[in-house]
Design a protein around this motif. Structure first.
Motif, PDB file in Angstrom:
ATOM      1  N   VAL A   1       0.959  -1.257   0.025  1.00 20.57           N
ATOM      2  CA  VAL A   1      -0.071   0.127  -0.105  1.00 20.57           C
ATOM      3  C   VAL A   1       0.925   1.439  -0.030  1.00 20.57           C
ATOM      4  O   VAL A   1       1.737   1.465   0.973  1.00 20.57           O
ATOM      5  CB  VAL A   1      -0.738  -0.060   1.230  1.00 20.57           C
ATOM      6  CG1 VAL A   1      -1.752   1.159   1.397  1.00 20.57           C
ATOM      7  CG2 VAL A   1      -1.936  -1.057   0.970  1.00 20.57           C
ATOM      8  N   CYS A   2       0.741   1.985  -1.088  1.00 19.48           N
ATOM      9  CA  CYS A   2       1.823   3.266  -1.295  1.00 19.48           C
ATOM     10  C   CYS A   2       0.904   4.394  -1.979  1.00 19.48           C
ATOM     11  O   CYS A   2       0.061   3.913  -3.025  1.00 19.48           O
ATOM     12  CB  CYS A   2       2.805   3.012  -2.006  1.00 19.48           C
ATOM     13  SG  CYS A   2       4.211   2.704  -1.019  1.00 19.48           S
TER      14      CYS A   2
ATOM     15  N   TYR B   1       4.907   5.250  -5.290  1.00 21.55           N
ATOM     16  CA  TYR B   1       5.797   4.016  -4.869  1.00 21.55           C
ATOM     17  C   TYR B   1       7.532   4.627  -4.712  1.00 21.55           C
ATOM     18  O   TYR B   1       8.488   4.196  -4.205  1.00 21.55           O
ATOM     19  CB  TYR B   1       6.003   2.960  -5.807  1.00 21.55           C
ATOM     20  CG  TYR B   1       4.801   1.934  -5.610  1.00 21.55           C
ATOM     21  CD1 TYR B   1       4.624   1.228  -4.443  1.00 21.55           C
ATOM     22  CD2 TYR B   1       3.675   2.011  -6.424  1.00 21.55           C
ATOM     23  CE1 TYR B   1       3.727   0.264  -4.039  1.00 21.55           C
ATOM     24  CE2 TYR B   1       2.620   1.275  -6.112  1.00 21.55           C
ATOM     25  CZ  TYR B   1       2.613   0.385  -5.027  1.00 21.55           C
ATOM     26  OH  TYR B   1       1.483  -0.344  -4.977  1.00 21.55           O
ATOM     27  N   PHE B   2       7.486   5.806  -5.307  1.00 24.16           N
ATOM     28  CA  PHE B   2       8.958   6.606  -5.238  1.00 24.16           C
ATOM     29  C   PHE B   2       9.216   7.227  -4.098  1.00 24.16           C
ATOM     30  O   PHE B   2      10.280   7.865  -3.900  1.00 24.16           O
ATOM     31  CB  PHE B   2       9.018   7.269  -6.429  1.00 24.16           C
ATOM     32  CG  PHE B   2       9.062   6.482  -7.901  1.00 24.16           C
ATOM     33  CD1 PHE B   2      10.472   5.860  -8.168  1.00 24.16           C
ATOM     34  CD2 PHE B   2       7.938   6.598  -8.645  1.00 24.16           C
ATOM     35  CE1 PHE B   2      10.039   4.914  -9.326  1.00 24.16           C
ATOM     36  CE2 PHE B   2       7.842   5.631  -9.756  1.00 24.16           C
ATOM     37  CZ  PHE B   2       8.870   5.063 -10.310  1.00 24.16           C
ATOM     38  N   ASP B   3       8.068   7.603  -3.186  1.00 23.05           N
ATOM     39  CA  ASP B   3       8.177   8.262  -2.060  1.00 23.05           C
ATOM     40  C   ASP B   3       8.112   7.242  -0.899  1.00 23.05           C
ATOM     41  O   ASP B   3       6.848   7.115  -0.719  1.00 23.05           O
ATOM     42  CB  ASP B   3       7.187   9.348  -1.881  1.00 23.05           C
ATOM     43  CG  ASP B   3       7.445  10.200  -0.669  1.00 23.05           C
ATOM     44  OD1 ASP B   3       8.236   9.767   0.151  1.00 23.05           O
ATOM     45  OD2 ASP B   3       6.455  11.085  -0.437  1.00 23.05           O
TER      46      ASP B   3
ATOM     47  N   SER C   1       5.282   7.911   1.688  1.00 23.90           N
ATOM     48  CA  SER C   1       3.868   8.046   1.578  1.00 23.90           C
ATOM     49  C   SER C   1       3.508   6.341   1.676  1.00 23.90           C
ATOM     50  O   SER C   1       2.105   6.111   1.343  1.00 23.90           O
ATOM     51  CB  SER C   1       3.662   8.355   0.233  1.00 23.90           C
ATOM     52  OG  SER C   1       4.032   7.540  -0.703  1.00 23.90           O
ATOM     53  N   CYS C   2       4.233   5.559   2.022  1.00 23.26           N
ATOM     54  CA  CYS C   2       3.591   4.208   1.990  1.00 23.26           C
ATOM     55  C   CYS C   2       3.272   3.809   3.471  1.00 23.26           C
ATOM     56  O   CYS C   2       3.851   4.199   4.379  1.00 23.26           O
ATOM     57  CB  CYS C   2       4.846   3.330   1.305  1.00 23.26           C
ATOM     58  SG  CYS C   2       5.271   3.448  -0.121  1.00 23.26           S
ATOM     59  N   ARG C   3       2.415   2.820   3.553  1.00 26.20           N
ATOM     60  CA  ARG C   3       2.054   2.307   5.092  1.00 26.20           C
ATOM     61  C   ARG C   3       3.167   1.711   5.683  1.00 26.20           C
ATOM     62  O   ARG C   3       3.475   1.974   6.790  1.00 26.20           O
ATOM     63  CB  ARG C   3       0.878   1.436   4.800  1.00 26.20           C
ATOM     64  CG  ARG C   3       0.306   0.903   6.123  1.00 26.20           C
ATOM     65  CD  ARG C   3      -1.044   0.423   6.218  1.00 26.20           C
ATOM     66  NE  ARG C   3      -1.288  -0.087   7.501  1.00 26.20           N
ATOM     67  CZ  ARG C   3      -1.775  -1.220   7.602  1.00 26.20           C
ATOM     68  NH1 ARG C   3      -2.246  -2.000   6.727  1.00 26.20           N
ATOM     69  NH2 ARG C   3      -2.004  -1.738   9.016  1.00 26.20           N
ATOM     70  N   ARG C   4       3.864   0.904   4.964  1.00 24.30           N
ATOM     71  CA  ARG C   4       4.874   0.362   5.749  1.00 24.30           C
ATOM     72  C   ARG C   4       6.199   1.242   5.145  1.00 24.30           C
ATOM     73  O   ARG C   4       6.988   0.706   4.232  1.00 24.30           O
ATOM     74  CB  ARG C   4       5.059  -1.057   5.235  1.00 24.30           C
ATOM     75  CG  ARG C   4       3.740  -2.044   5.577  1.00 24.30           C
ATOM     76  CD  ARG C   4       3.879  -2.501   7.139  1.00 24.30           C
ATOM     77  NE  ARG C   4       2.854  -3.062   7.395  1.00 24.30           N
ATOM     78  CZ  ARG C   4       2.420  -3.349   8.696  1.00 24.30           C
ATOM     79  NH1 ARG C   4       3.205  -2.794   9.511  1.00 24.30           N
ATOM     80  NH2 ARG C   4       1.278  -4.120   8.972  1.00 24.30           N
ATOM     81  N   ASP C   5       6.459   2.029   5.550  1.00 23.06           N
ATOM     82  CA  ASP C   5       7.705   2.906   4.911  1.00 23.06           C
ATOM     83  C   ASP C   5       8.873   2.454   5.192  1.00 23.06           C
ATOM     84  O   ASP C   5       9.737   2.592   4.219  1.00 23.06           O
ATOM     85  CB  ASP C   5       7.575   4.556   5.797  1.00 23.06           C
ATOM     86  CG  ASP C   5       7.657   4.380   7.236  1.00 23.06           C
ATOM     87  OD1 ASP C   5       7.054   3.438   7.833  1.00 23.06           O
ATOM     88  OD2 ASP C   5       8.335   5.312   7.828  1.00 23.06           O
ATOM     89  N   VAL C   6       9.142   1.617   6.397  1.00 25.84           N
ATOM     90  CA  VAL C   6      10.357   1.241   6.393  1.00 25.84           C
ATOM     91  C   VAL C   6      10.792   0.271   5.506  1.00 25.84           C
ATOM     92  O   VAL C   6      12.096   0.056   4.922  1.00 25.84           O
ATOM     93  CB  VAL C   6      10.660   0.755   7.788  1.00 25.84           C
ATOM     94  CG1 VAL C   6      12.016   0.175   8.023  1.00 25.84           C
ATOM     95  CG2 VAL C   6      10.395   1.713   8.957  1.00 25.84           C
ATOM     96  N   PHE C   7       9.604  -0.475   4.827  1.00 24.85           N
ATOM     97  CA  PHE C   7       9.774  -1.662   4.192  1.00 24.85           C
ATOM     98  C   PHE C   7      10.492  -1.013   2.632  1.00 24.85           C
ATOM     99  O   PHE C   7      11.137  -1.291   2.029  1.00 24.85           O
ATOM    100  CB  PHE C   7       8.685  -2.489   3.787  1.00 24.85           C
ATOM    101  CG  PHE C   7       8.671  -3.327   2.741  1.00 24.85           C
ATOM    102  CD1 PHE C   7       9.326  -4.568   2.735  1.00 24.85           C
ATOM    103  CD2 PHE C   7       7.700  -2.906   1.630  1.00 24.85           C
ATOM    104  CE1 PHE C   7       9.378  -5.356   1.719  1.00 24.85           C
ATOM    105  CE2 PHE C   7       7.821  -4.076   0.297  1.00 24.85           C
ATOM    106  CZ  PHE C   7       8.474  -4.896   0.497  1.00 24.85           C
ATOM    107  N   TRP C   8       9.581  -0.024   2.260  1.00 25.96           N
ATOM    108  CA  TRP C   8       9.810   0.630   1.042  1.00 25.96           C
ATOM    109  C   TRP C   8      11.301   1.527   1.079  1.00 25.96           C
ATOM    110  O   TRP C   8      11.931   1.579   0.114  1.00 25.96           O
ATOM    111  CB  TRP C   8       8.949   1.782   0.752  1.00 25.96           C
ATOM    112  CG  TRP C   8       7.615   0.944   0.002  1.00 25.96           C
ATOM    113  CD1 TRP C   8       6.716   0.493   0.625  1.00 25.96           C
ATOM    114  CD2 TRP C   8       7.614   0.267  -1.147  1.00 25.96           C
ATOM    115  NE1 TRP C   8       5.928  -0.462   0.022  1.00 25.96           N
ATOM    116  CE2 TRP C   8       6.514  -0.547  -1.525  1.00 25.96           C
ATOM    117  CE3 TRP C   8       8.463   0.196  -2.468  1.00 25.96           C
ATOM    118  CZ2 TRP C   8       6.156  -1.151  -2.526  1.00 25.96           C
ATOM    119  CZ3 TRP C   8       8.313  -0.323  -3.375  1.00 25.96           C
ATOM    120  CH2 TRP C   8       7.144  -1.120  -3.405  1.00 25.96           C
TER     121      TRP C   8
END
Lengths: 323, 420
Positions: free
Chosen positions: A83-84, A87-89, A92-99
């Motif tokens: 969930v984002c 995807y380049f930020d 802005s993703c729910r699992r920000d650390v994963f991204w």
């Protein structure tokens, strides 16, 4: 004939009858499976079963470790990871650390593999020449490979920390100390540098072996034709070294995607998430957080596995083309 | 003849089996010398109780945090372990009540710590023995304050006063930073509670990010950015990983260090005569002058094959004379109510003795919110999220508001996962 050779003969003939029987019953085509069965069993136990367990965990939720106690959640873990808004930020993703882990890993792969491949090639070319102290330099470049990743990271931590050796050197010439591991860009740079320093020797060795396998006659023929050195390298050395370069590329890529130990000890993933890579996210989520989200960690590891599978397929395709 | 030989063999086997001591495996970590002291006392226990063999397996604190829950879930855990975050492994605790000779003694003397090991208020089980009580508080480099001619802030001074004083000392003495705290959400919680953080709603549900939490987090990030607070300890690490600022303090690089009573042995050992240090009262905020309580305990697990023996060993350690000796050996504040009133003689330097007294004196000012937080099954997740997100904001990766939103989201996710 000694009793020992007689005994040896008897022992060696023991499987003959059952094999004849099996050949008769199973026919030649199926008999091969009998031979590979022990290996297949080992693979099933240590490779396929863990993958199956990983898939099971990725499809279940909760914090229980035992599979029987975990509720089925379908693709919830995957969707939660994906969930984002953009995807380049990563923020802005729910699992920000994963991204952040994904983007840092990609950046690391590009810089680390690119630089390591180039430096390994240059080093191998130099070490392949008849230079003074060639044996010493070969050993010196290979030495870091013998060190444990944790030892490598600790050595560099002592060098780079605020009160470390590098800043002491700066202080001795009147320069201001730099917080190497507190600045996001410097921390990332040193992660790449330390990793190259630790592994370059191994890849140099592979390339050196490739260079030495190129027949001397080819080089001699080129010299007799007065081929300029760069053309010699581009048209002769490089094409003949390509299989080794491909191995180095793919091994380097896989190792870079899996990067964890050195960087974890060196920076702990910080500052912030500047050096948090995908494997550290998996470790943290599944094993370090107080509420252990094994399902989420398993889903992230499956996504990583797909990336590694892709890289392996590229290697296979490249090797087939090379062959 | 043959029958009697078989009978003799069986009798011998039975005898051997009866004589075989019950092994109690104890997973232990040390802040100072807790495992060594426990092993020394246990050797005496084993002499008195030859049917029990206590094996102390010393391991790293992170191994207890990270590996113990997995071992227990897999059914391969130890009989007993020294634990701090009780909520992580509470579901595996063994209720020792049926095996104890005098459960009332435990309730009377260890009531406070027993409640941390319990699942909720309705739970009356006795799951283990506190190996120490801890209290957080500021440790001050008195030599630097004297050198700078700055007075150590008094009992009602706020964190703002302390930050200003520490900064003044740092500037006057050329010390790199005024203040540092251990990188831990637990350490952060004391000051946050002093500034009004409640962590929970009235109905007990989580409400971590409130005005008090924001007030302290904003201050901390500000201090890190203006150079009052040593940023390295927090910002240069990732995730919620724990990092102490002990070495920075012991090397005279900071004037004020927020840590806890478990550091006393290390402080007196490593600092020696290098400089004078004292423990001060916890700085205040509008709501309280609170530090954080804490503690570790030996807890027994359901998987043990020797519950009676485990209870006997813990009961022996809990007896007042042995417990007092144990606390004296480890220089810890006792979890035993009777001994807290001065029943322990410490073999410390004058600075060490004064520090233990000062930490103990900080205990009555601890806010009830702090006790509630420590007893929460999600305390570890709260600490992790606080440290991780505040560090990110400190390093400039996210804004303070984003950090607050992330703490709330992280805790909602952790709570949801824990409910499944």
């Amino acid at each position: 004939m000694t009793p020992l050779t007689t005994l040896f003969g008897v022992v060696m003939n023991l499987p003959e009858r059952p094999m004849r029987w099996a050949q008769g019953r199973l026919r030649e085509g199926r008999l091969g499976w009998v031979f590979v069965a022990p290996n297949l069993a080992v693979f099933a136990l240590f490779s396929f079963l863990p993958v199956a367990i990983d898939i099971y965990y990725a499809l279940t939720g909760g914090t229980a470790l035992l599979p029987s106690e975990r509720p089925y959640v379908g693709a919830e873990n995957f969707s939660s990871l994906l969930v984002c808004d953009n995807y380049f930020d990563a923020d802005s993703c729910r699992r920000d650390v994963f991204w952040h882990g994904i983007w840092n890993t990609l950046r690391f792969v590009v810089f680390q593999v690119g630089l390591m491949l180039s430096l390994s090639l240059v080093t191998a070319l130099v070490l392949n020449r008849k230079i003074i102290g060639r044996g010493f330099f070969r050993a010196a470049f290979f030495y870091p490979v013998l060190l444990s990743p944790v030892v490598v990271a600790l050595i560099w931590k002592w060098i780079l920390q605020r009160e470390g050796v590098l800043n002491a050197g700066f202080a001795s010439v009147g320069a201001a100390p730099v917080n190497w591991l507190l600045d996001a860009n410097w921390a990332f740079f040193w992660s790449v540098f330390v990793s190259i320093w630790a592994h370059m020797g191994f890849y140099t060795l592979i390339l050196l072996a490739g260079l030495q396998a190129i027949p001397a006659e080819v080089h001699e023929a080129a010299s007799m034709d007065a081929t300029p050195p760069f053309r010699h390298f581009r048209k002769i050395t490089l094409p003949l070294l390509m299989p080794n370069l491909l191995v180095v590329l793919v091994l380097g890529l896989i190792r870079a995607v899996q990067m964890f130990d050195e960087v974890y000890v060196l920076t702990g993933g910080g500052p912030g998430t500047a050096t948090t890579f995908i494997v550290q996210y998996i470790y943290k989520t599944g094993f370090a957080d107080q509420v252990r989200q094994y399902g989420l960690a398993a889903a992230a590891s499956l996504l990583l596995a797909f990336v590694l599978l892709g890289l392996t397929l590229v290697q296979l395709k490249g090797m087939r083309r090379g062959a | 003849m043959f029958r009697s030989l078989i009978a003799a063999t069986l009798a011998l086997a039975a005898g051997l089996s009866a004589a075989q001591a019950a092994d109690i495996r104890v997973a232990c970590y040390s802040d100072g010398n807790e495992c060594e002291a426990t092993a020394e006392l246990s050797a005496r226990f084993m002499k008195e109780n030859p049917d029990i063999n206590v094996v102390i397996d010393k391991m790293a604190y992170t191994a207890i945090l990270e590996s113990l829950p997995v071992q227990l879930a897999g059914g391969n855990g130890p009989d007993v372990a020294r634990v701090t975050l009780f909520g992580t492994v509470a579901k595996y605790f063994l209720d020792l009540t049926p095996y104890l000779k005098d459960p009332a003694y435990w309730e009377t003397n260890f009531g406070g710590s027993l409640s941390w090991m319990r699942k909720d208020a309705a739970d009356k089980g006795i799951y283990g023995l506190a190996t120490q009580m801890t209290v957080t508080g500021p440790i001050v480099n008195k030599s630097l304050f004297d050198q700078a001619s700055v007075a150590i802030p008094g009992p009602k001074a706020t964190w703002d006063d302390w930050a200003a004083a520490a900064q003044k000392v740092a500037k006057a003495t050329g010390t790199p930073y005024g203040m540092a705290w251990d990188r831990s959400g637990h350490r952060f919680a004391g000051p946050a509670i002093s500034y009004g953080a409640k962590y929970f709603n009235a109905d007990g549900s989580l409400a971590v990010v409130d005005d008090g939490f924001k007030a302290m987090a904003t201050r901390l990030i500000g201090w890190a950015n203006d150079g009052t607070f040593e940023k390295d300890v927090w910002a240069s690490a990732g995730g919620g990983s724990y990092r102490d600022a002990f070495n920075e303090f012991a090397n005279g690089k900071i004037a004020v260090y927020l840590s806890g009573s478990w550091q006393v042995t290390r402080l007196q050992k490593q600092i020696g005569d290098a400089f004078d240090w004292v423990v001060a009262g916890n700085p205040c905020g509008p709501a309280a002058c609170s530090g954080m309580p804490g503690g570790a305990g030996f807890v027994a697990f359901k998987g043990t094959k020797h519950p009676k023996e485990v209870a006997r060993w813990l009961e022996w350690l809990a007896s007042a004379p042995v417990y007092a000796e144990w606390m004296s050996m480890t220089s810890n504040i006792p979890g035993h109510a009777g001994l807290q009133k001065g029943g322990v003689t410490y073999h410390l330097t004058p600075a060490g003795n004064a520090a233990i007294k000062a930490f103990s004196a900080n205990a009555p000012a601890i806010s009830p919110v702090a006790y509630k937080l420590v007893g929460s099954p999600l305390s570890g997740s709260i600490y992790t999220a606080s440290a991780e997100r505040i560090s990110q904001a400190m390093s400039g990766q996210i804004t303070t508001d984003q950090a607050f939103a992330r703490v709330t989201q992280d805790l909602a996710d952790a709570a949801a996962a824990a409910r499944k």
